[in-house]
Scaffold this active site. Structure first.
Site, short mmCIF file in Angstrom:
data_model
loop_
_atom_site.label_atom_id
_atom_site.label_comp_id
_atom_site.label_asym_id
_atom_site.label_seq_id
_atom_site.Cartn_x
_atom_site.Cartn_y
_atom_site.Cartn_z
N TYR A 166 -80.83 -71.08 30.28
CA TYR A 166 -80.80 -70.89 28.83
C TYR A 166 -79.44 -71.26 28.27
O TYR A 166 -78.49 -71.47 29.02
CB TYR A 166 -81.16 -69.45 28.47
CG TYR A 166 -80.04 -68.46 28.73
CD1 TYR A 166 -79.71 -68.07 30.02
CD2 TYR A 166 -79.28 -67.93 27.68
CE1 TYR A 166 -78.68 -67.17 30.26
CE2 TYR A 166 -78.25 -67.03 27.91
CZ TYR A 166 -77.96 -66.65 29.20
OH TYR A 166 -76.93 -65.79 29.44
N LYS A 220 -76.32 -71.04 34.31
CA LYS A 220 -76.67 -70.09 33.25
C LYS A 220 -78.15 -69.73 33.40
O LYS A 220 -79.02 -70.19 32.66
CB LYS A 220 -76.34 -70.68 31.86
CG LYS A 220 -76.13 -69.60 30.81
CD LYS A 220 -75.43 -70.16 29.60
CE LYS A 220 -75.43 -69.22 28.41
NZ LYS A 220 -74.77 -67.94 28.57
N GLU A 247 -65.06 -62.43 35.43
CA GLU A 247 -65.30 -62.65 33.99
C GLU A 247 -65.86 -61.36 33.43
O GLU A 247 -65.72 -60.30 34.04
CB GLU A 247 -66.23 -63.85 33.78
CG GLU A 247 -67.58 -63.72 34.46
CD GLU A 247 -68.50 -64.92 34.26
OE1 GLU A 247 -68.38 -65.63 33.26
OE2 GLU A 247 -69.36 -65.12 35.14
N LEU A 255 -69.22 -68.36 34.98
CA LEU A 255 -69.79 -69.37 34.09
C LEU A 255 -68.63 -70.10 33.39
O LEU A 255 -67.71 -69.46 32.88
CB LEU A 255 -70.66 -68.69 33.03
CG LEU A 255 -71.42 -69.69 32.15
CD1 LEU A 255 -72.59 -70.30 32.90
CD2 LEU A 255 -71.93 -69.01 30.88
#
Ligand SMILES: Cc1ncc(COP(=O)(O)O)c(C=O)c1O
Length: 290
Positions: free
Chosen positions: A35, A149, A181, A205
């Site tokens: 996505y 993702k 992250e 990511l």
């Protein structure tokens, strides 16, 4: 947050009420898909090419072949904004699954991916951008391919929920003491005029806003060091901030209840916020109003 009436389904524009999900949809049964969330300012996409590149990279990594070329999909996404007469601040959510097929773990053959995309209004969160946010720390329990993702977000969802239950905005994730992250954003530490952040390995990511920050620091001549910092380093940090398409560049003012630096958004964070507003062509200037 209202969803605009026209949505993209495969390569057709339909009313949001007519989207039908088959029972055996691989996104629903396996989380088998990828996505993107893309920011829209004044009816225009921000960092659209970066998001499209990442979508195709994510899809390729799990062997999903989209029916549209990148150029075709870009045109469809632009047309989606036209059809909704978009002129405001919003976000686009787009999902690509491997498709619908009788339930079986093995990838089905000859099945077309299912794509849909919709737009939802999203005003900028000026209060958090100005004042900064508190965050918690949380162990990073995700898989080893966080550069994809993927739709499988349960560990992220659980970490973000824990942040909320502690009155916080985000959860800083750490693996073996190293900060990777956040649950839905990238994170950066500032010390002695330098910015530190995790390198873009498989464990995080590669954020599109981070890609923009990589450009801003060159112009601002601020060293960006791609070296993971440790949880303990936060106690010595001058500034901390996070980035994502919906959070933009948000200052972090406390971690697990302990203040970061002097407890206020720092100078480097402010410079990057100003660069962001310029790059995204945002008319109102956040920094001028601080
Ligand atoms: C886990 C994670 N890291 C980083 C980001 C930031 O990515 P971007 O800047 O492309 O929004 C996101 C965005 O949703 C995310 O979910």
């Amino acid at each position: 947050m209202s969803v605009f009436p026209v949505i993209l389904s495969q390569d057709k524009f339909i009313h949001r009420d007519s989207l039908k999900f088959p029972l055996e949809e691989r996104a629903l049964q396996f989380g088998d898909g990828v996505y993107e969330v893309i920011r829209i300012y004044n009816g225009n996409y921000y960092l659209l090419d970066e998001h499209l590149d990442r979508l195709y990279r994510s899809a390729e990594a799990i062997k999903i072949k989209l029916s549209q070329s990148k150029k075709e999909l870009k045109e469809l996404l632009l047309e989606l904004l036209n059809r909704n007469n978009m002129v405001e601040d919003a976000k686009l959510y787009m999902q690509v699954s491997r498709g619908s097929a009788p339930r079986d773990h093995v990838y089905p053959e000859g099945v077309e991916p299912n794509i849909y995309a919709y737009v939802q209004s999203l005003p900028r969160n000026l209060s958090t951008l100005k004042s900064g946010v508190p965050v918690i720390t949380h162990r990073d329990i995700r898989w080893e391919n966080c550069y994809i993702k993927s739709l499988n977000l349960l560990p992220n969802v659980m970490a973000k929920q824990e942040a909320k239950e502690n009155g916080c905005y985000e959860a800083i994730l750490h693996r073996d003491g190293h900060v990777t992250e956040c649950s839905a954003s990238n994170v950066y530490l500032v010390k002695d005029g330098r910015i530190y952040t995790h390198p873009t390995t498989r464990n995080i990511l590669h954020g599109c806003v981070r890609m923009a920050i990589e450009r801003f620091v060159l112009e601002l001549q601020i060293p960006l060091i791609e070296d993971a910092f440790l949880i303990e380093d936060i106690a010595e940090a001058d500034e901390l901030f996070l980035s994502s398409s919906t959070s933009e560049i948000t200052p972090v003012v406390s971690v697990d209840g302990r203040q970061v630096g002097d407890g206020k958004p720092g100078t480097i964070t402010r410079k990057l916020q100003a660069a962001y507003e310029k790059d995204a062509n945002i008319q109102e200037n956040l920094i001028a109003n601080v």
